[in-house]
Design an enzyme around this catalytic site. Structure first.
Site, PDB file in Angstrom:
ATOM      1  N   ASP A  72      -6.929  10.184  18.990  1.00  0.00           N
ATOM      2  CA  ASP A  72      -7.902   9.936  20.173  1.00  0.00           C
ATOM      3  C   ASP A  72      -9.263   9.430  19.414  1.00  0.00           C
ATOM      4  O   ASP A  72      -8.699   8.324  18.506  1.00  0.00           O
ATOM      5  CB  ASP A  72      -8.942  11.947  20.093  1.00  0.00           C
ATOM      6  N   ASP A 141     -11.533  26.324  17.430  1.00  0.00           N
ATOM      7  CA  ASP A 141     -11.461  26.984  19.111  1.00  0.00           C
ATOM      8  C   ASP A 141     -10.156  26.775  19.400  1.00  0.00           C
ATOM      9  O   ASP A 141     -10.131  26.934  20.210  1.00  0.00           O
ATOM     10  CB  ASP A 141     -12.797  26.224  19.921  1.00  0.00           C
ATOM     11  N   HIS A 143      -8.178  23.444  19.373  1.00  0.00           N
ATOM     12  CA  HIS A 143      -8.078  22.706  20.271  1.00  0.00           C
ATOM     13  C   HIS A 143      -7.460  21.710  19.396  1.00  0.00           C
ATOM     14  O   HIS A 143      -7.827  21.763  17.928  1.00  0.00           O
ATOM     15  CB  HIS A 143      -9.655  22.107  20.701  1.00  0.00           C
ATOM     16  N   GLU A 148     -10.159  20.369  24.738  1.00  0.00           N
ATOM     17  CA  GLU A 148     -10.951  21.576  24.176  1.00  0.00           C
ATOM     18  C   GLU A 148     -10.667  22.512  25.343  1.00  0.00           C
ATOM     19  O   GLU A 148      -9.674  22.679  25.476  1.00  0.00           O
ATOM     20  CB  GLU A 148     -12.277  20.848  24.872  1.00  0.00           C
TER      21      GLU A 148
END
Length: 274
Positions: A72, A141, A143, A148
């Protein structure tokens, strides 16, 4: 699916680095056969990168015939910004090894047409023969890359809006100021990573423990995108003891005996997979 549990972060980092080294050596890359390696950023892989640099400097490993594809990049952050993932990879890894710059592929978050940039990235992966080993990390979380919670589990490389939890977690890299953190990024999709022939996910620290629990002990759920890799035929989760705090005792005991990795990339253990 395999879960490798080591006592400390440093041990998990070394195990991961040895695994990458062994896979490259076993592949025996050359001018007509490049090893393709997917790479993450963030604090978790830093220990692994330091060990890989050490292997290179000791003459144990070369990246001359390796092509890398990063997961990314932020949108709108200048390429030479100290917190861009271009800067991260060059400062923490690439400039310390013998990889050719033209063999390092990182998304351009300043491209005139962001979706065209994402589509071209997918084509570059295909042209390279696909990813042999994709290494990833996760957020608290769950991801992976910037996929996400709520992301499609068959998604491809695309533009993503970052969740507030991600922005809060990354603020530490921007002097703690939320307004400095980019709110969008280009990211490989879950499906992009799933296409790799092998996936290794690094999960360390107590703050990632609930995410590991969701990845290992519960079902596949698009709200915890890392859980998708339960369904990959060759996934290796590498974690430290702190990251197992939310797992059941019997789960930890089953996986706990640490396997050994030899120079041919073979794993030796009596219990190391589901």
């Amino acid at each position: 699916m395999k879960l490798i549990i080591l006592d400390h972060y440093s041990q998990a980092s070394e195990w991961a680095a040895k695994y990458i080294r062994n896979r490259i050596i076993q592949f025996n890359p050359g001018p007509e056969k490049y090893f393709t390696l997917g790479l993450p950023t963030g604090s978790t892989p830093l220990g692994c990168y330091k060990k890989l640099i050490e292997y290179y400097k000791n003459g144990d490993l070369s990246f001359k015939y390796v092509k890398t594809f990063n997961m990314d990049e932020y949108v709108g952050l200048p390429r030479d910004h100290p917190e861009s993932y271009h800067s991260f990879m060059w400062n923490n890894f690439f400039k310390h090894i013998d990889i050719h710059p033209e063999n390092t592929y990182i998304l351009d978050g300043n491209a005139a047409d962001l979706q065209a940039e994402c589509d071209a990235f997918e084509e570059k992966i295909k042209a390279a023969g696909g990813i042999e080993l994709f290494v990833g990390g996760i957020g608290p979380d769950g991801h992976i890359a910037f996929n996400e919670p709520g992301s499609s589990l068959v998604s491809r490389t695309r533009v993503k809006t970052l969740a507030m939890d991600t922005i809060l977690a990354n603020a530490r890299f921007f002097d703690g100021e939320l307004t400095k953190v980019p709110t969008m990024a280009l990211t490989v999709g879950v499906g992009t990573v799933m296409d790799a022939r092998e996936v290794m996910i690094l999960i360390t620290g107590a703050h990632k423990a609930f995410a590991l629990y969701k990845a290992i002990e519960e079902g596949v759920n698009h709200m915890w995108t890392v859980s998708a890799f339960q369904q990959h035929p060759r996934t290796v989760f590498v974690c430290d003891e702190d990251a197992t705090l939310e797992l059941k005792v019997k789960t930890v005991k089953y996986f706990k005996a640490p396997p050994q990795v030899n120079r041919k990339g073979c794993i030796y253990s009596t219990n190391f997979g589901m």
